[in-house]
Design an enzyme around this catalytic site. Sequence first.
Site, PDB file in Angstrom:
ATOM      1  CD  GLU A 168     119.013  73.731   3.196  1.00 24.23           C
ATOM      2  OE1 GLU A 168     118.970  72.566   3.626  1.00 24.23           O
ATOM      3  OE2 GLU A 168     119.541  74.013   2.097  1.00 24.23           O
ATOM      4  CD  GLU A 367     115.384  70.142   2.427  1.00 29.05           C
ATOM      5  OE1 GLU A 367     116.530  69.773   2.064  1.00 29.05           O
ATOM      6  OE2 GLU A 367     114.875  71.214   2.058  1.00 29.05           O
TER       7      GLU A 367
END
Length: 469
Positions: A168, A367
């Site tokens: 991320e 995720e």
Amino acid sequence: MTEKAFTFPKDFKWGSAVWAQGTEGAFDEDQKSKTVFEEYALQNPSRMQQGIGPFHTLDWYNRYEDYISYMEELHLNSFRTSISWARLMPDGRNVNQKAVDYYTSMFKNMAQKNMDVWVVLYWFDMPLHFEKQGGFSNRDIIPLFKDYASVCFELFSEYVDIWFVYNEPAVDIMLKYFNDRCYPNEINFNKAYQSMYNMVVAHAEVVKEFKRLNIDSCKIGSVLDIKPVYPRSFHEKDVEAAEIFSLLHDKSWLSSFIHGVFPEELKEFLRGLNALPRMEKHDEALLKENTIQVLGINHYFPVRVQAKQHLRNPEAPLQPESFFDYYDMPGRKMNKYRGWEMYPKAIYDVLIDIRDHYNNIECYITENGIGVQNEERFKNKEGVIQDDYRIDYVRDYLKQCYYAIQEGCQLKGYHMWSFIDLWSPTNQFLNRYGFVEFHPETRETRIKKSGHWFKDVIDQNGFKKRNSD
């Protein structure tokens, strides 16, 4: 299993994940240097939920064997974690042998238990001494990051199946330069996009180094948080707002990492704001020649936007939100604890977009999960958290993953966030995400109901359909 089940492809990877900063603890043991999050917590203790900083967390550094035993009990066949740059190379240049011993032992332990090991090189935790030099906004950090990656490749690739350069990266930038949630707590649009561009260049340098080392026992990729963006309406200005969000958040990284092209439309957009990053002439070829093999997808919620409803204050610092407003669609199903919309079809839309616009690259859900507060109230008389809401959440998202696979998406695995309750950069231990309970005060651990359910999913390589499916 019968046709009355959602059965996933053979060799599908089932697992979960943690990150170094949120689990390792031992923040000042064995020569480890300070990270940006540790500095942020030291400067702002009142902003830590329940006063809990990232200093001790789960003490994974000393207790990893205990935690790996839970992975084995849950029958995980893959696991993702990260290496702390500040631990492995405390001064950014020299290798800490105690850290080498720790990571080698942990990765070897996982591999010996028949788990694929996926390792992230950089997960928000910039060494403080590098951030004080500008972090990734300073191009001088790029060769140092490449050298760190090269050390990791040479030391640990024997046990690693997938290397992920970043986790991320857009969030890393938002926390430090837009959201005031991490040191250096700046609001700086130009610095943010210079950092973003330099991270893209650094990423290509790391992929190039991976290829130079001719490591054929594992693959290389990166993990992006990908949110499908839906305009409020088909009005041209709402659609334009959605396009701007997508360009600033998702397309820039996806295009750079998969196509090897930093988007021209983003350059033009930033040029118009006098925010075009400094670039070098050889960057274009570097990016084009060093793309990823696999993509990790972190997904929690969709984004809904509309055209700006009010004029922006011209004296206020620029933010991505300067160009769109978020739209609260009536009737959304919300996780009230986290403020995130729960819309399972969004993960299907992400996967179809990757199929259609990004080479249908081999990908993994790295995720996806639900955070809930005060889970202790859901314990049964045996003390096991009855988190049926997590089972329902994961099940609904897995169904959409299944549908996407049937439509030809190259989705090869699913990891729920998170393996165990852990320290989060935005709310610490307030919201709990794990299959395994961790109590930060008592440090007790126990598998939740959802963990036992997920073990059955792994054993069956899927799950039975309900009448409502």
